[in-house]
Design an enzyme around this catalytic site. Sequence first.
Site, PDB file in Angstrom:
ATOM      1  N   THR A 100       6.161   1.212  -8.528  1.00 19.33           N
ATOM      2  CA  THR A 100       6.838   0.661  -9.736  1.00 19.33           C
ATOM      3  C   THR A 100       6.111   0.808 -11.285  1.00 19.33           C
ATOM      4  OG1 THR A 100       6.001  -1.384  -9.583  1.00 19.33           O
ATOM      5  CG2 THR A 100       8.273  -0.989  -8.489  1.00 19.33           C
ATOM      6  N   HIS A 116       2.112   0.639 -31.445  1.00 15.47           N
ATOM      7  CA  HIS A 116       2.192  -0.852 -31.699  1.00 15.47           C
ATOM      8  C   HIS A 116       1.150  -1.564 -30.789  1.00 15.47           C
ATOM      9  CE1 HIS A 116       6.663  -0.805 -33.488  1.00 15.47           C
ATOM     10  NE2 HIS A 116       5.804   0.051 -34.018  1.00 15.47           N
TER      11      HIS A 116
HETATM   12  C1  RB5 Z   1       3.602  -0.492  -2.455  1.00 13.40           C
HETATM   13  O1  RB5 Z   1       4.200  -0.429  -1.435  1.00 13.40           O
HETATM   14  C2  RB5 Z   1       4.153  -1.047  -3.946  1.00 13.40           C
HETATM   15  O2  RB5 Z   1       4.290  -2.345  -3.835  1.00 13.40           O
HETATM   16  C3  RB5 Z   1       3.275  -0.915  -4.926  1.00 13.40           C
HETATM   17  O3  RB5 Z   1       2.736   0.553  -5.121  1.00 13.40           O
HETATM   18  C4  RB5 Z   1       3.762  -1.374  -6.587  1.00 13.40           C
HETATM   19  O4  RB5 Z   1       4.994  -0.735  -6.842  1.00 13.40           O
HETATM   20  C5  RB5 Z   1       3.491  -2.652  -6.743  1.00 13.40           C
HETATM   21  O5  RB5 Z   1       3.645  -3.124  -7.868  1.00 13.40           O
END
Ligand code: RB5
Length: 143
Positions: free
Chosen positions: A69, A100
């Site tokens: 993410t 910024h």
């Molecule tokens: C891995 O599965 C995932 O948790 C990691 O890549 C990330 O998204 C965590 O914030």
Amino acid sequence: MPETIAIASDHAGYELKSILVAELKALGFDVLDLGTNGPASVDYPDYADALAGALAEGRARRGVAICGTGIGISIAANRHRHVRSGLCHDGTTARLARQHNDANVLALGARVVGTETAKDCLKVFLSTEFEGGRHTGRIVKMS
Ligand code: RB5
């Protein structure tokens, strides 16, 4: 001499990392690739720490951090006071992270942004200057 850009990811981000390594080279940058380089499960804080260490040691001035993410590796990178990691998902967030926040790390989520969007973020991040002015005092308060 070309600027060196440090880059690190966990297993969820290594494929996007390899695409961005190639993009960085095509843009004329040297690359400090801190891993990981395969699908085996690893812990994103270790790679955030490696990236923060490379910046602290002056091996690179700016970096890219990638996980699934982008959230975990960005949180972990921002535990280091000299790091300002901005989690970006399009050209606008990448531009504002520079203008910024004077972000020195671009964080990306390999599972939530497409390859072309990630490349856009990278190019905008690397080509946009900090605006200074009213933003400077806010940056100072964080460091
Ligand atoms: C891995 O599965 C995932 O948790 C990691 O890549 C990330 O998204 C965590 O914030």
